[in-house]
Design a protein around this motif. Structure first.
Motif, PDB file in Angstrom:
ATOM      1  N   GLU A  15       1.050  -1.491   0.159  1.00  0.00           N
ATOM      2  CA  GLU A  15       0.110   0.335  -0.134  1.00  0.00           C
ATOM      3  C   GLU A  15       0.665   1.392   0.210  1.00  0.00           C
ATOM      4  O   GLU A  15       0.756   2.356  -0.165  1.00  0.00           O
ATOM      5  CB  GLU A  15      -0.737  -0.087   0.937  1.00  0.00           C
ATOM      6  N   LYS A  16       2.327   1.335   0.392  1.00  0.00           N
ATOM      7  CA  LYS A  16       2.671   1.971   0.455  1.00  0.00           C
ATOM      8  C   LYS A  16       3.828   2.247  -0.719  1.00  0.00           C
ATOM      9  O   LYS A  16       4.835   3.244  -0.636  1.00  0.00           O
ATOM     10  CB  LYS A  16       3.539   1.705   1.849  1.00  0.00           C
ATOM     11  N   PHE A  17       3.675   1.378  -1.957  1.00  0.00           N
ATOM     12  CA  PHE A  17       4.193   1.229  -3.318  1.00  0.00           C
ATOM     13  C   PHE A  17       4.065   2.046  -3.688  1.00  0.00           C
ATOM     14  O   PHE A  17       2.408   2.140  -4.321  1.00  0.00           O
ATOM     15  CB  PHE A  17       4.254   0.241  -3.225  1.00  0.00           C
ATOM     16  N   PRO A  18       4.339   3.444  -4.331  1.00  0.00           N
ATOM     17  CA  PRO A  18       3.841   4.201  -5.497  1.00  0.00           C
ATOM     18  C   PRO A  18       3.244   3.769  -6.497  1.00  0.00           C
ATOM     19  O   PRO A  18       4.740   2.772  -7.328  1.00  0.00           O
ATOM     20  CB  PRO A  18       4.843   5.494  -6.107  1.00  0.00           C
ATOM     21  N   VAL A  39       6.491 -12.375  -6.368  1.00  0.00           N
ATOM     22  CA  VAL A  39       5.855 -13.658  -4.817  1.00  0.00           C
ATOM     23  C   VAL A  39       5.487 -12.575  -4.115  1.00  0.00           C
ATOM     24  O   VAL A  39       5.630 -11.253  -3.694  1.00  0.00           O
ATOM     25  CB  VAL A  39       7.619 -13.844  -4.243  1.00  0.00           C
ATOM     26  N   ASP A  40       3.829 -12.819  -3.758  1.00  0.00           N
ATOM     27  CA  ASP A  40       2.885 -12.079  -3.044  1.00  0.00           C
ATOM     28  C   ASP A  40       2.731 -12.243  -1.904  1.00  0.00           C
ATOM     29  O   ASP A  40       2.979 -13.522  -1.365  1.00  0.00           O
ATOM     30  CB  ASP A  40       2.077 -11.115  -3.413  1.00  0.00           C
ATOM     31  N   SER A  41       2.872 -12.082  -1.022  1.00  0.00           N
ATOM     32  CA  SER A  41       2.555 -12.806   1.304  1.00  0.00           C
ATOM     33  C   SER A  41       0.873 -11.661   0.956  1.00  0.00           C
ATOM     34  O   SER A  41       0.978 -10.470   1.324  1.00  0.00           O
ATOM     35  CB  SER A  41       3.586 -12.480   2.064  1.00  0.00           C
ATOM     36  N   ASP A  42       0.759 -12.428   1.396  1.00  0.00           N
ATOM     37  CA  ASP A  42      -0.809 -11.726   2.731  1.00  0.00           C
ATOM     38  C   ASP A  42      -0.790 -11.163   3.893  1.00  0.00           C
ATOM     39  O   ASP A  42      -1.556 -11.032   4.937  1.00  0.00           O
ATOM     40  CB  ASP A  42      -2.404 -12.752   2.159  1.00  0.00           C
ATOM     41  N   GLN A  43       0.945 -11.334   4.404  1.00  0.00           N
ATOM     42  CA  GLN A  43       1.039 -11.138   5.646  1.00  0.00           C
ATOM     43  C   GLN A  43       2.228  -9.542   5.374  1.00  0.00           C
ATOM     44  O   GLN A  43       2.758  -9.398   4.330  1.00  0.00           O
ATOM     45  CB  GLN A  43       2.218 -12.222   6.080  1.00  0.00           C
ATOM     46  N   LEU A  44       1.719  -8.725   6.308  1.00  0.00           N
ATOM     47  CA  LEU A  44       2.919  -7.202   5.809  1.00  0.00           C
ATOM     48  C   LEU A  44       4.345  -7.802   5.943  1.00  0.00           C
ATOM     49  O   LEU A  44       4.696  -9.300   7.245  1.00  0.00           O
ATOM     50  CB  LEU A  44       2.685  -6.510   6.753  1.00  0.00           C
ATOM     51  N   ASP A  45       5.864  -7.955   5.444  1.00  0.00           N
ATOM     52  CA  ASP A  45       6.580  -7.580   5.892  1.00  0.00           C
ATOM     53  C   ASP A  45       7.654  -9.107   5.449  1.00  0.00           C
ATOM     54  O   ASP A  45       7.825  -9.144   6.416  1.00  0.00           O
ATOM     55  CB  ASP A  45       7.234  -7.182   7.409  1.00  0.00           C
TER      56      ASP A  45
END
Length: 157
Positions: A100-103, A132-138
């Motif tokens: 969400e913080k990536f422009p 690769v995507d995660s449904d968790q932050l960081d």
């Protein structure tokens, strides 16, 4: 090699160290790029249970969806757009702790929270990216970067 994968528990580093020889074995002797990308996706998804694992290949000046595991995804991405297009443009791995913080982030799924994108090279040019995507932050760090970059070096195209 048999198409069985041994899933191990342990630290992230231990998991990669156990997985890498298995991926090498899956790729050994296989020259078809799509088959190899599919097996890499399958192995990574099974071992780490990430939300989405897949490839985009450069075709006619844009990234086009290739083998993946997970929910349906964006089909085409322009250079410089989103995390994948930015990784392609910069020819480097991008780790995004909070998408969400990536422009300019492209939200193929609202469930994706963090992401790593690793470029694949052929003769010094980016030929595609591993996303690769995660449904968790960081969820991703330099350990992931190190080993995912190593895995992509197995592809000799």
């Amino acid at each position: 090699m048999a198409e069985d994968l041994t899933i191990i528990k342990g630290t992230k580093e231990e998991q990669y160290q156990a997985l890498i020889p298995q991926i090498k074995g899956l790729l050994e002797g296989e020259t078809d790029l799509i088959a190899n990308l599919a097996n890499i996706c399958g192995a990574l998804k099974e071992q780490f249970n990430w939300f989405w694992v897949g490839f985009y290949l450069v075709k006619n000046g844009e990234l086009v969806l290739a083998p993946f595991q997970g929910p349906v995804a964006c089909t085409r991405i322009r250079k410089g757009r989103g995390v994948c297009g930015s990784s392609w443009e910069q020819a480097k791995t991008l780790i995004v702790p909070d998408v969400e913080k990536f422009p300019g982030h492209i939200a193929c799924s609202s469930l994706s929270k963090s992401e790593i994108v690793v470029p694949m090279f052929h003769q010094g040019e980016v030929m595609g990216v591993l996303d690769v995507d995660s449904d968790q932050l960081d969820s991703f760090d330099t350990t992931d970067q190190k080993y995912l970059e190593e895995i992509l070096r197995f592809l000799s195209y």
